[in-house]
Design a protein around this motif. Sequence first.
Motif, PDB file in Angstrom:
ATOM      1  N   GLU A  66       2.595 -12.047   7.596  1.00  0.00           N
ATOM      2  CA  GLU A  66       1.508 -11.064   7.518  1.00  0.00           C
ATOM      3  C   GLU A  66       1.179 -10.731   6.068  1.00  0.00           C
ATOM      4  O   GLU A  66       0.002 -10.645   5.683  1.00  0.00           O
ATOM      5  N   LYS A  67       2.226 -10.562   5.246  1.00  0.00           N
ATOM      6  CA  LYS A  67       1.997 -10.232   3.840  1.00  0.00           C
ATOM      7  C   LYS A  67       1.322 -11.402   3.116  1.00  0.00           C
ATOM      8  O   LYS A  67       0.389 -11.206   2.322  1.00  0.00           O
ATOM      9  N   VAL A  68       1.770 -12.631   3.394  1.00  0.00           N
ATOM     10  CA  VAL A  68       1.165 -13.806   2.783  1.00  0.00           C
ATOM     11  C   VAL A  68      -0.303 -13.910   3.172  1.00  0.00           C
ATOM     12  O   VAL A  68      -1.186 -14.175   2.334  1.00  0.00           O
ATOM     13  N   ALA A  69      -0.594 -13.717   4.438  1.00  0.00           N
ATOM     14  CA  ALA A  69      -1.976 -13.819   4.906  1.00  0.00           C
ATOM     15  C   ALA A  69      -2.860 -12.775   4.227  1.00  0.00           C
ATOM     16  O   ALA A  69      -3.999 -13.068   3.828  1.00  0.00           O
ATOM     17  N   ALA A  98      -1.585 -11.526  -8.498  1.00  0.00           N
ATOM     18  CA  ALA A  98      -1.982 -11.045  -7.178  1.00  0.00           C
ATOM     19  C   ALA A  98      -0.984 -11.448  -6.098  1.00  0.00           C
ATOM     20  O   ALA A  98      -0.838 -10.753  -5.080  1.00  0.00           O
ATOM     21  N   TYR A  99      -0.283 -12.581  -6.312  1.00  0.00           N
ATOM     22  CA  TYR A  99       0.677 -13.062  -5.316  1.00  0.00           C
ATOM     23  C   TYR A  99       1.999 -12.292  -5.330  1.00  0.00           C
ATOM     24  O   TYR A  99       2.815 -12.453  -4.420  1.00  0.00           O
ATOM     25  N   LEU A 100       2.256 -11.508  -6.363  1.00  0.00           N
ATOM     26  CA  LEU A 100       3.584 -10.919  -6.539  1.00  0.00           C
ATOM     27  C   LEU A 100       4.068 -10.098  -5.336  1.00  0.00           C
ATOM     28  O   LEU A 100       5.248 -10.182  -4.980  1.00  0.00           O
ATOM     29  N   PRO A 101       3.245  -9.300  -4.665  1.00  0.00           N
ATOM     30  CA  PRO A 101       3.754  -8.573  -3.491  1.00  0.00           C
ATOM     31  C   PRO A 101       4.288  -9.496  -2.404  1.00  0.00           C
ATOM     32  O   PRO A 101       5.328  -9.238  -1.796  1.00  0.00           O
ATOM     33  N   ALA A 102       3.558 -10.600  -2.133  1.00  0.00           N
ATOM     34  CA  ALA A 102       4.021 -11.549  -1.108  1.00  0.00           C
ATOM     35  C   ALA A 102       5.294 -12.256  -1.565  1.00  0.00           C
ATOM     36  O   ALA A 102       6.203 -12.514  -0.765  1.00  0.00           O
ATOM     37  N   ILE A 103       5.361 -12.589  -2.864  1.00  0.00           N
ATOM     38  CA  ILE A 103       6.563 -13.250  -3.388  1.00  0.00           C
ATOM     39  C   ILE A 103       7.758 -12.311  -3.267  1.00  0.00           C
ATOM     40  O   ILE A 103       8.854 -12.725  -2.858  1.00  0.00           O
TER      41      ILE A 103
END
Length: 879
Positions: free
Chosen positions: A527-530, A853-858
């Motif tokens: 869900e976070k990645v999406a 921008a990707y850091l939260p998903a990472i």
Amino acid sequence: MSAWNVSVLTGATSDTEPTLLVNFGTAKYIFNASEGMGRAWLQSHHSIRKTKGLFVTAAGTHRCGGVPGLLMLCADAAVPAIDIVGPYGLMHYLATMRSYTYRSTMVVKAVEAPTALVSAQPAASPSPVFKDENLSVYSIPLYPSVDGVDIGEPSTRPLKRKRSASPPTASKRSTPPLIDRAVESTSPVSPTLSVQARRENFNPTSLTGADAQEWRKLMLQEMFPMQPPPKADPSTSKGAKRRANALQEPADEPPPPQNMTFAPDRKYARLPGLVAGGGVDPATLPTLGYLCVGPSVRGKFDVKRAEELGVRGPLRGRLTKGETITFEVDDGQGGKIQRTVRPEECVGPSEAPQAVLILDVPTPAHIPSLLASFTDSPFFAKYRSKDENIRKEHPLHAVYHLCGEGVLEDERYKEFMNGFSDETHHLISSREHTADKITFTRSALVQAKLHQLDAEMFPLPKSKQSPPRDITSITGLPAKAAPAEPNILLHVRPVRPPVQDELAREDEFNPLVAAGSLPELSDSVREKVAAVKAAVAERMGRNSPATAPGDDVVITPLGTGSAVPTKMRNVSGTLIQIPGHGSILLDCGEGTWGQLVRSFGDEPDGVWQVMRDLKCIFLSHMHGDHHMGLSKILMMRAKMDPPPPEPLYVVGLRSHLMYILERQELEDHGLSNPNGVVMILSDALNWRFPRPYGRNQVEDEPFMNQDRSYEHAKAMCRALGLSSFTTVDVAHRIRCYGVVIRHNDGWGITFSADTMPTDNLVKAGRDVTLLIHESSMSPEEEDLAREKAHSTSAQAIDIGRRMRAKYLLLTHFSARYPGMPPRQGDGSSGGPIIGIAFDFARIRMGDMWKLNAYLPAIQHTFNEFGEDDEVEIDLTKLQ
């Protein structure tokens, strides 16, 4: 007590070379320590604490690249002493480490095995090169045939060498005499050499033969100055006796001298050469085979028979030790008579000691020497016999074959293998017949999960799940031949066939690759990645960023850890690819070659194209985690055919460039190749003015000419399209440089190296596009960062803000943070856009905003890995 086994710790892959571990429970013995071995050890279930010996089959990066890291691991694990055994050249190899390896808490004794071939040794039994209560290790030198002459002929057995071209030097060096006995690093240094070393005009490069070897021994003593513990008194504990025996020190030998009086800069003068002219053809150097013979095991004590003979109490112990005893017994008539009992009356026959054989045969040219070793020596011939009576006295449970290209399919070698008993197991390591599977699976698994976030930024690590040739396609191999794959365990006593080690950690990655699958993401991570991917896509559709100079420059972090590698991160290395011009490698820690192969693939258009494009390697300082992978890179580049179209410029400190010259003595680093290595002194490119060295550090060193370095740097800039390449002195424990790279197109990159916050970097790197800055500690650890001369993430961000950098890439994270490293801020407050470096990421400079921008998903992905507790091992302790 006498049970022991052999494990295959690492195999022949892009990440590692074969390493074997002989384990007695109470002691461990390691055979070969190539790059990546220490990292592989950390992800295994084995403990390092009881390591007693390291045996290398060749003196060079191929088999010794991981030795410095292994010594560090042993010292940090409180290993009190370690023996290192290897062939001719081992002492030179160890001495080349003197600028970055130091430990005062561990005794290191190095032994060069005899170079005389087997037939020149006593016919009865050669002396072991190592012996303790567990193992007796015998060496077998293997030489290649030279100039078509069969080395197996006794008349041609003395060492014969070709000479290769080398950089010009004023010193004249003579070939050392053949050494026909083991040379130990702990023997006392010659008084004559001590006197010479104190003279003002002394130059170690003038030493030859035995004096040159003495100097190398002295360098090892400087690296490990602790004196060995005193010999144990016979009345002391068994443990003390075992430790004393393990040291194998002659009783009348004085301890090695500490802090010998000589000018400090003598330590960093160039080492004496191995042969005249300063070069050696690596193809003529010997490798070693090792015969490892375990302990004899006493026969079983017959209690019933002892009772019948009246043997009781302490008398039984004397019998088990092999003593004949005499005692009084009742004669049945009220008198006493003496009775003598021999051990064989109560103790069964001793069990013959089991043995394993380890052979390193790099080329078919080594086969004649190998054959001669087993036909000319009665001692070794006993272990290669099909006669059951001989086998009972000299059982050989297994042979480990480390085979170079063309060896395993050579009919002579197959005949040699079949000459052993049919009960002997043959475990084979051959790149031609081995799958190139991923070794560091946890790091690859992380990358595979991030791949589902952005396939271009996080490409899958490259591997080959099947070998180039199946080993079963080779006809004529012994029935019990099998690949020496990682985690294959062989119990030598009790005798058992090879099995998969049940305690080995499960491989979570390679089965997925073989099945063509990706690791599943949990619902929350999915869900976070999406959500993050949708936000990035919306931004790109709404306001696609305009193309700016340097946007197409690609940054590939090859190692983002510090001090030592971990399961998640390799040590320092960052590749900068400039389209249309070439590449720059910023630092080159151990394992960098393996990381390059995993990033780009072992194909002509993969890592080999990267090597052709590589035009600069910048080395920031002499701490080992920043340069120990250099030799492997240079060796692989030197093998390229055809050679690269342009030179490779290596920019480093005097100690780096000296290190390259000294390693060239043992292995080809391409210094004399067409478009080979061009050395540039980093001090000559200082942003303010060249920094000086001591007077004795500039003699007989052409690369110390600063004008020449400056001219080479201008040629390098032309090749890379740069307007400037400037080194910046930063604040670390030792002399250390960052670098500012500015391109003709207007973009620039600043690399901090290891440093505390420093205004030098801010001033020299003003207004660059990207700052790559170390971020070893969390914002709360400023005091610890200051103590270790590193920066916190908050300090790195402040430097980027003051520098007015557009982007900031944080890297060099302490092993204290096995998962997601610490950060602070995201660039929204007016500072640089912040990204965190991950091994294998491939980041276009214009896509730094995406990484941010990707850091939260990472972060969410890392949170589910449940990494082990924090670890902190500081490589700077080696200095």
